[in-house]
Design an enzyme around this catalytic site. Sequence first.
Site, short mmCIF file in Angstrom:
data_model
loop_
_atom_site.label_atom_id
_atom_site.label_comp_id
_atom_site.label_asym_id
_atom_site.label_seq_id
_atom_site.Cartn_x
_atom_site.Cartn_y
_atom_site.Cartn_z
N CYS A 133 0.83 -1.21 0.00
CA CYS A 133 0.00 0.00 0.00
C CYS A 133 0.86 1.26 0.00
O CYS A 133 0.47 2.31 -0.52
CB CYS A 133 -0.91 0.04 1.23
SG CYS A 133 -1.95 -1.42 1.43
N ASP A 140 37.06 18.74 12.67
CA ASP A 140 37.63 20.08 12.78
C ASP A 140 38.19 20.20 14.20
O ASP A 140 37.63 19.64 15.14
CB ASP A 140 36.54 21.12 12.54
CG ASP A 140 37.08 22.53 12.68
OD1 ASP A 140 38.04 22.86 11.97
OD2 ASP A 140 36.55 23.28 13.51
N ASP A 180 31.72 22.80 13.79
CA ASP A 180 30.77 23.65 14.52
C ASP A 180 30.73 25.07 14.00
O ASP A 180 30.01 25.91 14.54
CB ASP A 180 31.13 23.67 16.02
CG ASP A 180 32.35 24.54 16.30
OD1 ASP A 180 33.24 24.63 15.42
OD2 ASP A 180 32.42 25.13 17.40
N ASP A 232 32.73 25.50 8.29
CA ASP A 232 32.65 24.05 8.14
C ASP A 232 31.47 23.62 7.26
O ASP A 232 31.41 22.47 6.83
CB ASP A 232 32.49 23.37 9.51
CG ASP A 232 33.70 23.59 10.40
OD1 ASP A 232 34.83 23.58 9.88
OD2 ASP A 232 33.52 23.78 11.61
#
Length: 756
Positions: free
Chosen positions: A28, A441, A641, A645
């Site tokens: 379905c 990083d 962060d 980045d």
Amino acid sequence: MKPSVSHHRCDSSAEYELLIDGANCGSCVKKIETALRNVQGVDHAEMNFAQRTVLVSGSSGVEPLINAVEQAGYNAKESVAENDEAAMTEKEASDQAYYKKLMRDMSISLGVGIPLMLYGLFIGDMSVSSPAERFAWLVVGIVTLAVMYFSGKHFYTGAWQSFKNHSANMDTLIALGTGTAWLYSMVVIIVPALLPDMASHVYFEATAMIIGLINLGLALELKARGRTSEAIKRLINLQAKTARVIRDGNEVDIPIEQVRINDQVRVRPGERIAVDGEVLEGRSSVDESMLTGEPIPVEKTQGDLVSAGTINKSGSLVFVAKRVGKDTALANIINMVKKAQNSKPPIGRLADVIAGYFVPTIMIIAVISALIWLNVGPEPTVAFAIVSATTVLIIACPCALGLATPMSVMVGVGKAAEAGVLIRNGESLQTASQITAMVLDKTGTITLGRPQVTDIVAISGYSEEDVIRLAASLESNSEHPLAEAIVASAKSRDIALSDVSDFNAITGQGVEARVGEQSLLLGNKKLMKERGIVLSEQVIEQAQVFAREAKSPMYFAIDNTLAGIVAVADPIKDDSVAAIKRLQDNGIRVVMLTGDNQATAKAVADKVGIDQFYAEVQPQDKVDKVKALQDENEIVGMTGDGINDAPALAQANVGFAIGTGTDVAIESADITLMRGSLHGLADAVAVSKATIRNIKQNLFGAFIYNVAGVPIAAGLLYPVFGILLSPVVAGAAMAFSSLTVVTNANRLRFFKVKEH
């Protein structure tokens, strides 16, 4: 969930959640999604079979969506709840009503089927040979027809709707199987001359028992499905119901929906914070563990941000509302989790496609099975043909196949959210389990991202307090991050700063100024030499030790005499070493990127146990480093962060944003870590692997069940062992196969990430 814009506007994209009725198997899903995607203006449509909901985005408006679902043979209505809690309550009430109906239907059908089955086992042989038996079985046939109507009506109406739309689903198989058994039995009673005496056998008990057992299976499955929503329930329960707002100098408690941006809100000890805001006055510690997973309460004072759903522990705070309603961090988290639970990993989309072809294939196998029995089977060939075809149809219902993926995804995404890991979609969930290289990083990811004074060495009779007091006074006029660290260090020691005069920043070397009659000089070795400040070998060696430890040493002179060394560093987070080791222990290659110089990068890499690192990397070069790893056939995760980045996060196979970072990084990422800890990475990978493993177990169970069950149902074992599976056994097996999948998915609720 309410659409993000008015329904009456079709000029911009909106989101709608439709509640689907009548979808009973995996085949379905594909039909409903295809019907919705063909509606003009629809950008995206994804159905969660486990929840029986569809999330649709686009500019179509809601009416065309409902019409499309109805034309596909199903019923739909929009979820019109005012908030997430109301939507959950609405869904639970609907499920509870449906559960009661299924249990009632099950009771009626088994109430008829069990006595008939016991009669066949212990008293008679279900054959019809005399007029009296014919009349008695005719009454039973009419009673069974009533069962089919009252307890199995939804199967037959569903099958008819599918037939009208030139398709087939689980209802088709059940309707054909039970309908064939009933019709054959009625022919035996009404026109026995059409059949040989050996075939005068009725199967009313099979029809009633199959309907009853499948209804029971659906009811138990529904009950078990409800447990998969616990993570969402817990998040919704974090929302406060009221807020104490200060208006016209008075404090009044109002429903949370009435809080407006820039309202001043007071929160007392022990209360839950109602909306996102910025503290105006007061000091307190706030428990943010339910959002970030961090167990230690965070101190909040003027200027700090507070989030809805967190708990004020000790003091009283007054804050100004900055984000309310669906814009709060908690509301966004709930929305992200719901979307992720509704999404499918690639392995799930494959299962939907297979389920779409499965039902027609089974119908063909049932016909072939019946023809073989009619042509080469033993007497009574007609009875054997009916039994084998009915059993094939019933045992092959692909309910378990349709449930296999969404059930696991719902639980897995919820488990991740509980650990402070927000997964954006099913594809990220699956890819995270395959990561072979993780790029980190350095600043703000491995380290805190906030330089701090780590060491103060006093020389020439000066004390540490003298050095930090005067150095901080000197740096109080500078905006350099290292200067901020020195000033913050003095303030943390409650040292009063002195006024400075004649401040001068010397580019690339340091700063100078006067405090009272004293001349102060703070900077690097080059500055000291130019000003004739004598540096002993011991002092130079100490500075080099600091440099090898990834610290930035600064020489401090008073009145042209060296007074000390101040070392500043961006400290490595307490748990970075352990978290990186967890990744490496999982066979993941860890790579560090940083814009810092080679010496600092090497010092940090050595401390945290990373062998491969790249120093002096410019923001635009981070993407190239990720691509280079992908060119080596690595499945790359990128963690950062900062704004710089974002491109690398988007390039990576899976982008991880540290939730304490910028909104841009979070928006660019596939997975957001609400904590600042890298343990969230290992947690995300662990949950992802557990979820995908669970999905594979479910799919294997569903496939192997159908692959093994269908040949046995068709009579493969009869020539050797004389075994022909009963339709009743097939009905029970089909119903409980779905329950098995649901139960296995619920095992994920007890999965625990490694303690750290």
